[in-house]
Design a protein around this motif. Structure first.
Motif, PDB file in Angstrom:
ATOM      1  N   GLY A   1      27.181  36.900  50.089  1.00  0.00           N
ATOM      2  CA  GLY A   1      26.354  37.541  49.079  1.00  0.00           C
ATOM      3  C   GLY A   1      27.037  37.701  47.737  1.00  0.00           C
ATOM      4  N   ASP A   2      28.364  37.857  47.738  1.00  0.00           N
ATOM      5  CA  ASP A   2      29.090  38.045  46.473  1.00  0.00           C
ATOM      6  C   ASP A   2      28.913  36.852  45.542  1.00  0.00           C
ATOM      7  OD1 ASP A   2      29.923  40.438  47.462  1.00  0.00           O
ATOM      8  OD2 ASP A   2      32.033  39.896  47.678  1.00  0.00           O
ATOM      9  N   SER A   3      28.629  35.701  46.096  1.00  0.00           N
ATOM     10  CA  SER A   3      28.476  34.511  45.254  1.00  0.00           C
ATOM     11  C   SER A   3      27.198  34.553  44.428  1.00  0.00           C
ATOM     12  CB  SER A   3      28.491  33.249  46.123  1.00  0.00           C
ATOM     13  OG  SER A   3      27.391  33.226  47.016  1.00  0.00           O
ATOM     14  N   PHE A   4      26.311  35.518  44.728  1.00  0.00           N
ATOM     15  CA  PHE A   4      25.086  35.661  43.947  1.00  0.00           C
ATOM     16  C   PHE A   4      25.129  36.875  43.019  1.00  0.00           C
ATOM     17  CE2 PHE A   4      23.823  32.620  47.046  1.00  0.00           C
ATOM     18  CZ  PHE A   4      22.891  31.835  46.402  1.00  0.00           C
ATOM     19  N   HIS A   5      26.329  37.417  42.797  1.00  0.00           N
ATOM     20  CA  HIS A   5      26.485  38.356  41.695  1.00  0.00           C
ATOM     21  C   HIS A   5      26.285  37.607  40.384  1.00  0.00           C
ATOM     22  CE1 HIS A   5      27.546  41.489  44.331  1.00  0.00           C
ATOM     23  NE2 HIS A   5      28.838  41.262  44.433  1.00  0.00           N
ATOM     24  N   ARG A   6      25.792  38.302  39.392  1.00  0.00           N
ATOM     25  CA  ARG A   6      25.511  37.654  38.103  1.00  0.00           C
ATOM     26  C   ARG A   6      26.791  37.432  37.297  1.00  0.00           C
ATOM     27  NH1 ARG A   6      20.705  37.081  35.649  1.00  0.00           N
ATOM     28  NH2 ARG A   6      19.741  38.581  37.084  1.00  0.00           N
ATOM     29  N   TYR A   7      27.763  38.342  37.426  1.00  0.00           N
ATOM     30  CA  TYR A   7      28.952  38.297  36.582  1.00  0.00           C
ATOM     31  C   TYR A   7      30.207  38.156  37.430  1.00  0.00           C
ATOM     32  CZ  TYR A   7      25.523  40.447  33.462  1.00  0.00           C
ATOM     33  OH  TYR A   7      24.385  40.719  32.734  1.00  0.00           O
ATOM     34  N   ASP A   8      31.204  37.480  36.882  1.00  0.00           N
ATOM     35  CA  ASP A   8      32.506  37.464  37.534  1.00  0.00           C
ATOM     36  C   ASP A   8      33.203  38.804  37.279  1.00  0.00           C
ATOM     37  OD1 ASP A   8      33.515  37.364  34.929  1.00  0.00           O
ATOM     38  OD2 ASP A   8      34.138  35.271  35.056  1.00  0.00           O
ATOM     39  N   ARG A   9      34.427  38.943  37.748  1.00  0.00           N
ATOM     40  CA  ARG A   9      35.094  40.245  37.701  1.00  0.00           C
ATOM     41  C   ARG A   9      35.237  40.766  36.278  1.00  0.00           C
ATOM     42  NH1 ARG A   9      40.178  40.129  41.279  1.00  0.00           N
ATOM     43  NH2 ARG A   9      38.501  40.002  42.851  1.00  0.00           N
ATOM     44  N   MET A  10      35.703  39.927  35.361  1.00  0.00           N
ATOM     45  CA  MET A  10      35.875  40.373  33.983  1.00  0.00           C
ATOM     46  C   MET A  10      34.522  40.602  33.319  1.00  0.00           C
ATOM     47  SD  MET A  10      38.975  40.887  33.443  1.00  0.00           S
ATOM     48  CE  MET A  10      38.793  41.168  31.686  1.00  0.00           C
ATOM     49  N   GLY A  11      33.557  39.731  33.611  1.00  0.00           N
ATOM     50  CA  GLY A  11      32.235  39.901  33.026  1.00  0.00           C
ATOM     51  C   GLY A  11      31.568  41.184  33.486  1.00  0.00           C
ATOM     52  N   MET A  12      31.752  41.528  34.759  1.00  0.00           N
ATOM     53  CA  MET A  12      31.170  42.767  35.281  1.00  0.00           C
ATOM     54  C   MET A  12      31.811  43.979  34.617  1.00  0.00           C
ATOM     55  SD  MET A  12      28.851  43.928  37.268  1.00  0.00           S
ATOM     56  CE  MET A  12      28.363  45.413  38.163  1.00  0.00           C
TER      57      MET A  12
ATOM     58  N   GLU B   1      33.049  44.096  31.628  1.00  0.00           N
ATOM     59  CA  GLU B   1      32.510  44.182  30.269  1.00  0.00           C
ATOM     60  C   GLU B   1      31.097  44.753  30.262  1.00  0.00           C
ATOM     61  OE1 GLU B   1      32.764  40.208  28.865  1.00  0.00           O
ATOM     62  OE2 GLU B   1      34.970  40.222  28.697  1.00  0.00           O
ATOM     63  N   GLN B   2      30.259  44.322  31.209  1.00  0.00           N
ATOM     64  CA  GLN B   2      28.888  44.825  31.272  1.00  0.00           C
ATOM     65  C   GLN B   2      28.847  46.308  31.608  1.00  0.00           C
ATOM     66  OE1 GLN B   2      26.064  43.138  30.437  1.00  0.00           O
ATOM     67  NE2 GLN B   2      27.486  41.511  29.800  1.00  0.00           N
ATOM     68  N   MET B   3      29.751  46.748  32.468  1.00  0.00           N
ATOM     69  CA  MET B   3      29.813  48.172  32.803  1.00  0.00           C
ATOM     70  C   MET B   3      30.212  48.999  31.589  1.00  0.00           C
ATOM     71  SD  MET B   3      31.516  48.120  36.607  1.00  0.00           S
ATOM     72  CE  MET B   3      31.962  49.841  36.425  1.00  0.00           C
ATOM     73  N   GLU B   4      31.157  48.495  30.817  1.00  0.00           N
ATOM     74  CA  GLU B   4      31.573  49.210  29.608  1.00  0.00           C
ATOM     75  C   GLU B   4      30.424  49.293  28.607  1.00  0.00           C
ATOM     76  OE1 GLU B   4      34.958  46.996  28.358  1.00  0.00           O
ATOM     77  OE2 GLU B   4      36.331  47.959  29.780  1.00  0.00           O
ATOM     78  N   LYS B   5      29.645  48.220  28.476  1.00  0.00           N
ATOM     79  CA  LYS B   5      28.487  48.242  27.582  1.00  0.00           C
ATOM     80  C   LYS B   5      27.446  49.243  28.069  1.00  0.00           C
ATOM     81  CE  LYS B   5      28.843  43.425  26.018  1.00  0.00           C
ATOM     82  NZ  LYS B   5      28.182  42.086  26.034  1.00  0.00           N
ATOM     83  N   ALA B   6      27.227  49.266  29.385  1.00  0.00           N
ATOM     84  CA  ALA B   6      26.242  50.193  29.941  1.00  0.00           C
ATOM     85  C   ALA B   6      26.658  51.632  29.702  1.00  0.00           C
ATOM     86  CB  ALA B   6      26.054  49.923  31.436  1.00  0.00           C
ATOM     87  N   LEU B   7      27.936  51.916  29.925  1.00  0.00           N
ATOM     88  CA  LEU B   7      28.434  53.278  29.703  1.00  0.00           C
ATOM     89  C   LEU B   7      28.314  53.676  28.239  1.00  0.00           C
ATOM     90  CD1 LEU B   7      31.600  53.283  32.006  1.00  0.00           C
ATOM     91  CD2 LEU B   7      29.516  54.630  32.326  1.00  0.00           C
ATOM     92  N   ALA B   8      28.582  52.727  27.338  1.00  0.00           N
ATOM     93  CA  ALA B   8      28.486  53.018  25.903  1.00  0.00           C
ATOM     94  C   ALA B   8      27.054  53.354  25.505  1.00  0.00           C
ATOM     95  CB  ALA B   8      28.993  51.825  25.100  1.00  0.00           C
TER      96      ALA B   8
ATOM     97  N   PRO C   1      43.320  27.251  46.233  1.00  0.00           N
ATOM     98  CA  PRO C   1      42.866  25.859  46.449  1.00  0.00           C
ATOM     99  C   PRO C   1      41.990  25.320  45.326  1.00  0.00           C
ATOM    100  CG  PRO C   1      42.593  27.180  48.444  1.00  0.00           C
ATOM    101  CD  PRO C   1      42.908  28.128  47.343  1.00  0.00           C
ATOM    102  N   TYR C   2      41.358  26.219  44.581  1.00  0.00           N
ATOM    103  CA  TYR C   2      40.468  25.792  43.493  1.00  0.00           C
ATOM    104  C   TYR C   2      41.179  25.791  42.135  1.00  0.00           C
ATOM    105  CZ  TYR C   2      36.789  26.551  46.956  1.00  0.00           C
ATOM    106  OH  TYR C   2      36.006  26.502  48.083  1.00  0.00           O
ATOM    107  N   ARG C   3      42.420  26.264  42.123  1.00  0.00           N
ATOM    108  CA  ARG C   3      43.188  26.372  40.884  1.00  0.00           C
ATOM    109  C   ARG C   3      42.443  27.195  39.839  1.00  0.00           C
ATOM    110  NH1 ARG C   3      45.815  20.249  40.247  1.00  0.00           N
ATOM    111  NH2 ARG C   3      46.850  20.253  42.297  1.00  0.00           N
ATOM    112  N   GLN C   4      41.887  28.312  40.323  1.00  0.00           N
ATOM    113  CA  GLN C   4      41.174  29.239  39.451  1.00  0.00           C
ATOM    114  C   GLN C   4      41.792  30.620  39.587  1.00  0.00           C
ATOM    115  OE1 GLN C   4      36.767  27.212  40.291  1.00  0.00           O
ATOM    116  NE2 GLN C   4      36.900  29.406  39.866  1.00  0.00           N
ATOM    117  N   GLU C   5      41.362  31.504  38.705  1.00  0.00           N
ATOM    118  CA  GLU C   5      41.799  32.881  38.756  1.00  0.00           C
ATOM    119  C   GLU C   5      40.977  33.650  39.796  1.00  0.00           C
ATOM    120  OE1 GLU C   5      44.316  34.440  37.118  1.00  0.00           O
ATOM    121  OE2 GLU C   5      44.848  32.422  36.422  1.00  0.00           O
ATOM    122  N   PRO C   6      41.567  34.629  40.476  1.00  0.00           N
ATOM    123  CA  PRO C   6      40.771  35.493  41.355  1.00  0.00           C
ATOM    124  C   PRO C   6      39.699  36.217  40.539  1.00  0.00           C
ATOM    125  CG  PRO C   6      43.118  35.834  41.727  1.00  0.00           C
ATOM    126  CD  PRO C   6      43.004  34.984  40.505  1.00  0.00           C
ATOM    127  N   GLY C   7      38.578  36.512  41.204  1.00  0.00           N
ATOM    128  CA  GLY C   7      37.501  37.194  40.512  1.00  0.00           C
ATOM    129  C   GLY C   7      36.592  36.268  39.742  1.00  0.00           C
TER     130      GLY C   7
END
Length: 291
Positions: A41-52, A54-61, A107-113
């Motif tokens: 199910g996590d693969s159907f989140h809209r935002y990656d870790r950093m994006g989420m 940022e969106q939370m900070e915008k929502a709080l603001a 294995p994907y040579r990507q960053e976590p999150g």
């Protein structure tokens, strides 16, 4: 729902224990030689870790203290429904993977999150197996639940769920008790609105109830062990369920209602094996045979 390409979905909140249930199904699939397409199910989140973040900070603001992973704004509900529908119709669909940690990301040579690119499901699978937050979600514009052939809810009583989440997030993700508590509070609106209603749509619910004191989960030093709990198993439609057989196989079990069996918590894996193996047989036997 379909007879050609079945969809099985395990749904539960963060900390509910859906991952443990997935391992039980992996055992069943391996033993019964079922080739399952796994979707997290996590693969159907809209935002990656950093994006989420940022969106939370915008929502709080903006004064929004309820933005969370449980709600539609943070998820791709339409894409999830499309996957269930397309798999049921054709056995295909588009998926990606969320990389939780360094081990998954390497294995994907990507960053976590982060997410892997979208790709087509492998062809020739026997069924789709989803494990995550929203396998039975319904909103004004989306109905994921109607495309699933077997829906299973994993629903510990809420104090136990919070205890499990606190211990997991602190041990595996390095969060403080205060940070996890803040997350629980922020998610409460979406928990009530989008999570709880799912468990009225599931075909079978597994609810673990501790028999030790969990009245304050925020100071609990340990998670109650399976043997320190009872398991309440509720069937939406009890027709066709062999309750005498289950009672004979699950020692010390009893029926509390005509559609509900209660057994010791340590027998959860056995109970799932006994209940879902024949259900999976029936799903797979319904498929039309190819000439």
């Amino acid at each position: 729902m379909t007879t050609q390409h079945p969809v099985v979905a395990i749904t539960g909140s963060s900390g509910a224990g859906t991952t443990s249930v997935m391992r039980t199904f992996e055992q069943i699939f391996r033993r019964e030689k079922v080739n399952a397409a796994f979707v997290e199910g996590d693969s159907f989140h809209r935002y990656d870790r950093m994006g989420m973040k940022e969106q939370m900070e915008k929502a709080l603001a903006c004064g929004d203290h309820t933005f969370s992973h449980f709600g539609p704004e943070a998820n791709l509900f339409e894409e999830l429904e499309s996957l269930f529908r397309e798999y049921g119709e054709t056995g295909g669909g588009r998926v990606r993977r969320y990389l939780h940690d360094e081990g998954e990301a390497a294995p994907y040579r990507q960053e976590p999150g982060t997410f892997t690119p979208w790709e087509d499901l492998a062809t020739g699978t026997d069924l789709l197996f989803y494990e995550g937050l929203h396998g039975a979600v319904v909103t004004d514009g989306v109905d994921v639940a109607r495309h699933a052939d077997l829906l299973i809810g994993v629903v510990p009583v809420i104090n136990l769920e919070w205890t499990q989440k606190l211990h997991r997030d602190k041990a595996k993700r390095g969060y403080s008790t205060e940070a996890v508590t803040e997350t629980i509070l922020r998610r409460m609106h979406d928990y009530v609105t989008y999570m709880c209603p799912q468990f009225s749509r599931t075909h079978v619910n597994f609810q673990r109830v501790p028999v030790v004191d969990t009245s304050n989960p925020f100071i609990a030093r340990t998670i109650p062990a399976p043997d320190e709990s009872m398991l309440v198993i509720r069937f939406k439609d009890p027709q066709g369920i062999d309750f005498p057989y289950l009672l004979s196989m699950l020692h010390d079990s009893f029926m509390s209602r005509p559609n509900t069996i209660v057994c010791p918590g340590g027998k959860m894996d056995l109970a799932m094996q006994l209940i879902f193996t024949p259900m999976l047989w029936r799903l797979l036997e319904r498929r039309p045979r190819t000439p």
